[in-house]
Write an enzyme that holds these catalytic residues in place. Sequence first.
Site, PDB file in Angstrom:
ATOM      1  N   LYS A  18      -0.776 -12.793   6.361  1.00 37.58           N
ATOM      2  CA  LYS A  18      -1.839 -12.887   7.356  1.00 37.58           C
ATOM      3  C   LYS A  18      -2.636 -14.168   7.132  1.00 37.58           C
ATOM      4  CE  LYS A  18      -5.539 -10.176   9.429  1.00 37.58           C
ATOM      5  NZ  LYS A  18      -6.297  -8.899   9.368  1.00 37.58           N
TER       6      LYS A  18
ATOM      7  N   ARG B 221      -0.607   0.807   2.438  1.00 39.70           N
ATOM      8  CA  ARG B 221      -1.350  -0.314   1.838  1.00 39.70           C
ATOM      9  C   ARG B 221      -2.739   0.160   1.410  1.00 39.70           C
ATOM     10  NH1 ARG B 221      -2.106  -6.107   1.925  1.00 39.70           N
ATOM     11  NH2 ARG B 221      -4.122  -6.720   2.792  1.00 39.70           N
TER      12      ARG B 221
ATOM     13  N   TYR C  73     -12.745  -0.300  -0.207  1.00 38.79           N
ATOM     14  CA  TYR C  73     -11.942   0.721  -0.885  1.00 38.79           C
ATOM     15  C   TYR C  73     -12.711   1.436  -1.984  1.00 38.79           C
ATOM     16  CZ  TYR C  73      -8.077  -1.259   1.703  1.00 38.79           C
ATOM     17  OH  TYR C  73      -7.264  -1.682   2.712  1.00 38.79           O
TER      18      TYR C  73
ATOM     19  N   ARG D 274       1.779  -5.509   3.795  1.00 34.63           N
ATOM     20  CA  ARG D 274       1.668  -5.221   5.217  1.00 34.63           C
ATOM     21  C   ARG D 274       3.076  -5.018   5.782  1.00 34.63           C
ATOM     22  NH1 ARG D 274      -1.889  -9.662   4.309  1.00 34.63           N
ATOM     23  NH2 ARG D 274      -4.077  -9.156   4.678  1.00 34.63           N
TER      24      ARG D 274
ATOM     25  N   HIS E 199      -6.796 -10.775   0.653  1.00 33.82           N
ATOM     26  CA  HIS E 199      -8.040 -10.793   1.414  1.00 33.82           C
ATOM     27  C   HIS E 199      -8.781 -12.114   1.189  1.00 33.82           C
ATOM     28  CE1 HIS E 199      -8.323  -6.097   1.427  1.00 33.82           C
ATOM     29  NE2 HIS E 199      -7.541  -6.556   2.383  1.00 33.82           N
TER      30      HIS E 199
ATOM     31  N   HIS F 178       0.448   1.204   7.697  1.00 32.61           N
ATOM     32  CA  HIS F 178      -0.639   0.510   7.021  1.00 32.61           C
ATOM     33  C   HIS F 178      -1.384   1.420   6.045  1.00 32.61           C
ATOM     34  CE1 HIS F 178      -2.676  -3.346   6.902  1.00 32.61           C
ATOM     35  NE2 HIS F 178      -3.834  -2.727   6.789  1.00 32.61           N
TER      36      HIS F 178
END
Length: 303
Positions: free
Chosen positions: A183, A251, A283, A156, A274, A248
């Site tokens: 995150k 990524r 994805y 990120r 995640h 982003h």
Amino acid sequence: MKALKKNAIKHRFNDNQIQAVDGLSSVLAKYEKFLNVATRSQGTREGYRRAVRDLSVYTGLPPVGIEPDHILDYLNFLKDNKKLSWQKIKWDVAGIKHYYRYMEHDEDMAAQIPYPKEQKTLPRILSREELKRLFDGCFNSKHRVMLRLLYSAGLRRMELLNLKIDDIETKDGKFRIRVNNGKGSKDRYTVLSKRVHKELQDYYRQCYPKVYLFNGRQKGHPMSSEGLRHALNAAVKRAGITKEVNLHILRHCFASHALEDGMNIKTLQHLLGHSSVNTTLIYLHVSDIPLRGVFSPLDNMDE
């Protein structure tokens, strides 16, 4: 207030407009102190502060003078602005709710602010050829290695900017990057490309950064988000890419291309940081996954 609204539509909100709202500068300073103590990530701190700033600039009122109808009016303004994403509205709602709940201790106000209905869209990505053109469009070697590191490690934006020299680990044959306080305030490791590692060595010998891997104008301090965005926009323009590109997207490209090259979905989940594999599964819908090693279970059935 009308003048502020017209200005908001024509231009993006910014810190130069803070002085137009009585007491807003002091309010934002207090909120920043609270967020720092609450150990929120830098991205969250910036997003929440920006949400309160934008709401006050739009209404022309300090937060204490804002009514629920003002907030609904502002959220509808954001919704009607086609250039703004659902994520922007979501960030604003989260920040405004947080401010009224913890700074004004007004739970009723926070409860009256509705979250927008999620617009489920697939992430945009660049082709591998477009990525090559993008990297070649970087005339500055530092900017080139930064963009290549974003893509090659699935980082990120703030994770890249907060990287310190010691976060690059290559001892015992390991090529990995330690991501601190990502995150959700989580630490993790992600992959370090051997090609990018060589480029980082060349960059280090040329720039000799201190503390942070990518220093800003002053050594020992990280590069700014604005500086990195400017570098990306310049490279996109030189590359002749007409798609809308942001940091982003690199990524997203990492995740999509990793799946195409056969990476296990659980491994990808770990590298991206995640919490849920469901976030990573999206994805699969944008990846061009080849039929290598695919078979029909009927062919293995005894009949």
